[in-house]
Design a protein around this motif. Structure first.
Motif, PDB file in Angstrom:
ATOM      1  N   ASP A   1      40.621 -65.680   1.777  1.00 55.82           N
ATOM      2  CA  ASP A   1      40.360 -64.465   0.979  1.00 55.82           C
ATOM      3  C   ASP A   1      41.541 -63.505   0.939  1.00 55.82           C
ATOM      4  O   ASP A   1      41.361 -62.278   0.951  1.00 55.82           O
TER       5      ASP A   1
ATOM      6  N   HIS B   1      44.038 -68.385  -0.222  1.00 59.15           N
ATOM      7  CA  HIS B   1      42.816 -68.170  -1.000  1.00 59.15           C
ATOM      8  C   HIS B   1      41.578 -68.515  -0.186  1.00 59.15           C
ATOM      9  O   HIS B   1      40.562 -67.844  -0.266  1.00 59.15           O
ATOM     10  N   GLN B   2      41.718 -69.565   0.642  1.00 59.67           N
ATOM     11  CA  GLN B   2      40.575 -69.918   1.498  1.00 59.67           C
ATOM     12  C   GLN B   2      40.279 -68.815   2.508  1.00 59.67           C
ATOM     13  O   GLN B   2      39.179 -68.683   3.010  1.00 59.67           O
TER      14      GLN B   2
ATOM     15  N   GLN C   1      44.502 -64.829  10.504  1.00 57.11           N
ATOM     16  CA  GLN C   1      43.057 -65.011  10.717  1.00 57.11           C
ATOM     17  C   GLN C   1      42.465 -63.836  11.478  1.00 57.11           C
ATOM     18  O   GLN C   1      41.357 -63.398  11.208  1.00 57.11           O
TER      19      GLN C   1
ATOM     20  N   SER D   1      47.042 -71.873  -1.631  1.00 57.09           N
ATOM     21  CA  SER D   1      45.646 -72.320  -1.525  1.00 57.09           C
ATOM     22  C   SER D   1      45.051 -72.005  -0.145  1.00 57.09           C
ATOM     23  O   SER D   1      43.866 -71.669  -0.046  1.00 57.09           O
ATOM     24  N   ILE D   2      45.871 -72.073   0.910  1.00 59.23           N
ATOM     25  CA  ILE D   2      45.343 -71.694   2.257  1.00 59.23           C
ATOM     26  C   ILE D   2      44.948 -70.215   2.247  1.00 59.23           C
ATOM     27  O   ILE D   2      43.891 -69.825   2.761  1.00 59.23           O
TER      28      ILE D   2
END
Ligand code: C2E
Ligand code: MG
Ligand code: MG
Length: 571
Positions: A525, A522-523, A490, A519-520
């Motif tokens: 980016d 992708h969230q 992050q 999927s995490i």
């Protein structure tokens, strides 16, 4: 041997001179001397009265008394000085009695001698006291120097010099008595983290607390010393039984596993123990140290917090390592290194995304050396800095030659070691290479591993942001083998995440797990590349879970750029 006893033994010699003065205690000496002089003066007086004149014997007694005074002062110190004053006073009294009663001036000069002797003795005793103080001072300084030379000033236990002296002493003794002993190298695990996170002051306090706890369980005949930083040595006297040594070391491990309190802080630690045994593993101090060190490193490399006894295989591995290291130095100049490129594909349409550059080493002397053997040694020795720069330059040049000025936005991924990244010249080196090769910065992707954050999160973040600002992409390699912390992702400018082969190997048993990671990401980016894809079922799973790209033997092995071109991979 108890540490203090050993030290005291060494210092005893320096006190021998001072011991001469212990005659001081023999005060019983003075009474016979006083009595002897009383008798001598009575006899002299009687003789003088008998012959009615000063007799020669009084001069002899007076001289004898000067010599006696000197000895008294030298050997009996204050008591001696007082005795000298007393016997000189006898002479004074005797001379005065003779002068008065015999009414003769002949004896008058005799009154001066005792006074002069007393004054001389006064100066003598003060000179002796002064010299004694000097000797004491020098002896104290000597003791202090001796202490500093043999003890660690922070934790107050024997230092490396004393440990080595003691090992040599034990070797000599054991040779004569045909006995054995064990040398244990103890290295605290991750002590660097305590220093980095809590500061060096707390690090020092922690070491002091750890050592004081360990010292409580060290047997009186054994020696526990500090040989540097967080590295310690335990010499176990007359013990070669492995089970007993393990029990002993396990008790030390338990001590470390209990909370160590530093004010409000409660810290725990673990340690790695490497053991060598005299005479089986070596019969010189140097050999025993090397063997214990190798065994300790073996524990470190196999997950820390354990005990290992030296064995011959470890020696072979180290020798091999030294050989690799020696040859690696000549590898760049000798044209022995080359770069291979492994294709990466977008999962949709299996379209080529780019390549990962991987180094290869065909050593003239040792044959082909795997990257797994080579990279850690290059990192340890710092050679990775020059090797890494060579790889980056070579990979960018070869890649640019192939893509030319085409519009295809192929990406070149290059692995970067943490050691390289932390060098202050790293960013300038990247700029130079980009300038030299004319490669578009956003076609370059640097692969880093989570180990960069272990050394210094702040520093790593700063460097990565600077690189990212140049337009260069950053990929986090081998995700799943380290801390796999999402918080780093992050905070940092990470563009790509590479899921490690170990996750892909049994991807179908992991059910939703890898899919969730994708999927995490992708969230956030972040593009996901799956590494080490070897079969269709893995490919299918990844496609189903929207993985962006794949890399693996299924679609392409690493090859030289020339070979890749011939196989018409490119444009
Ligand atoms: P990595 O960066 O994760 O590279 C991927 C490794 O997996 C490569 O091994 C590659 O040959 C191998 N691989 C790729 N697909 C498959 C597959 O389907 N199956 C199997 N079994 N293996 C596959 P390689 O080249 O031996 O490199 C090993 C590691 O050494 C690399 O892991 C990287 O961490 C390091 N390394 C390699 N080249 C360099 C370099 O130029 N610089 C630095 N610093 N490290 C490098
Ligand atoms: Mg890689
Ligand atoms: Mg990898």
């Amino acid at each position: 041997m108890n540490n203090k006893t050993y030290y005291k033994k060494n210092c005893k010699m320096s006190n021998i001179f001072l011991r001469l003065y212990s005659l001081n205690n023999k005060k019983g000496f003075v009474w016979p001397i006083i009595a002897a002089y009383i008798i001598m003066y009575i006899v002299t007086m009687i003789m003088q009265f008998r012959f009615n004149k000063v007799v020669m014997i009084s001069g002899v007694v007076a001289q004898l008394q000067v010599i006696t005074s000197v000895f008294l002062v030298i050997f009996l110190d204050n008591v001696g000085y007082k005795t000298a004053v007393i016997i000189n006073s006898f002479q004074e009294i005797e001379v005065l009695i003779v002068v008065v009663l015999l009414k003769t001036h002949e004896a008058l000069p005799g009154t001066i001698q005792p006074i002069c002797t007393i004054i001389t003795m006064y100066f003598l005793i003060n000179t002796i006291r002064y010299l004694k103080d000097k000797i004491n001072e020098t002896a104290f300084q000597k003791e202090q120097l001796n202490y500093l030379a043999h003890y660690d000033s922070l934790v107050n236990i024997p230092n490396r010099t004393m440990v080595i002296d003691h090992i040599n002493e034990l070797i000599n003794k054991s040779k004569k008595e045909q006995l054995g002993f064990a040398l244990v190298f103890v290295d605290l695990d991750d002590f660097k983290k305590i220093n980095d996170l809590l500061g060096h002051g707390t690090g020092d306090e922690f070491l002091i607390a750890v050592v004081s706890k360990i010292c409580k369980i060290i047997k009186p005949d054994d020696m526990f010393g500090r040989i540097g930083g967080d590295e310690f040595a335990l010499i176990i006297h007359q013990e070669v039984d492995k089970d007993k040594i393990i029990n002993y070391l396990t008790s030390i491990m338990e001590v470390l596993n209990n909370n160590i309190e530093l004010g409000d802080l409660k810290l725990k630690t673990t340690a790695s123990f490497g053991v060598s045994i005299y005479p089986y593993d070596g019969n010189t101090c140097e050999d025993l140290i090397k063997c214990a060190d190798m065994a300790m490193y073996k524990v470190k490399s196999s997950g820390k917090n354990g005990i290992k006894f030296f064995n011959k295989d470890m020696k072979d591995a180290v020798l091999q390592k030294i050989e690799i290291e020696n040859n690696l130095r000549a590898a760049i100049d000798g044209d022995e290194l080359y770069v291979v490129f492994q294709p990466q594909y977008n999962i949709i349409e299996k379209k080529l995304r780019g390549f990962e550059a991987l180094v290869r080493w065909q050593c003239v002397k040792l044959g082909f050396i795997s990257t797994e053997s080579m990279i850690p040694i290059a990192e340890e020795t710092g050679l990775i800095v020059s090797i890494g720069e060579w790889i980056l330059r070579r990979a960018c040049r070869e890649f640019k030659q192939i893509i030319g000025d085409s519009d295809d936005e192929l990406i070149l991924s290059v692995n970067v070691s943490t050691v390289q990244l932390m060098k202050s010249s790293f960013v300038d080196m990247i700029k130079d290479v980009l300038y030299e090769t004319g490669l578009n910065p956003n076609q370059l992707e640097l692969e880093i591993t989570e180990s960069v954050f272990i050394s210094s999160v702040e520093n790593a973040t700063k460097i990565l942001k600077t690189i990212s600002n140049l337009g260069v992409r950053i990929a986090l390699d081998d995700f799943g083998t380290g801390y796999s912390s999402l918080s780093y992702l992050q905070k940092l400018p990470i563009n790509t995440l590479k899921i490690d082969k170990s996750f892909i190997d049994n991807i179908n048993d992991r059910k939703q797990f890898v899919g969730d990671i994708i999927s995490i990401m992708h969230q956030m980016d972040i593009i996901v590349i799956a590494e080490g894809v070897e079969d269709e079922s893995q490919f299918e799973y990844l496609r189903r879970h929207d993985c962006d790209c794949i890399q693996g033997f299924l679609l392409g092995r690493p090859q030289r750029m020339k070979e890749l071109m011939e196989s018409k991979f490119i444009i």
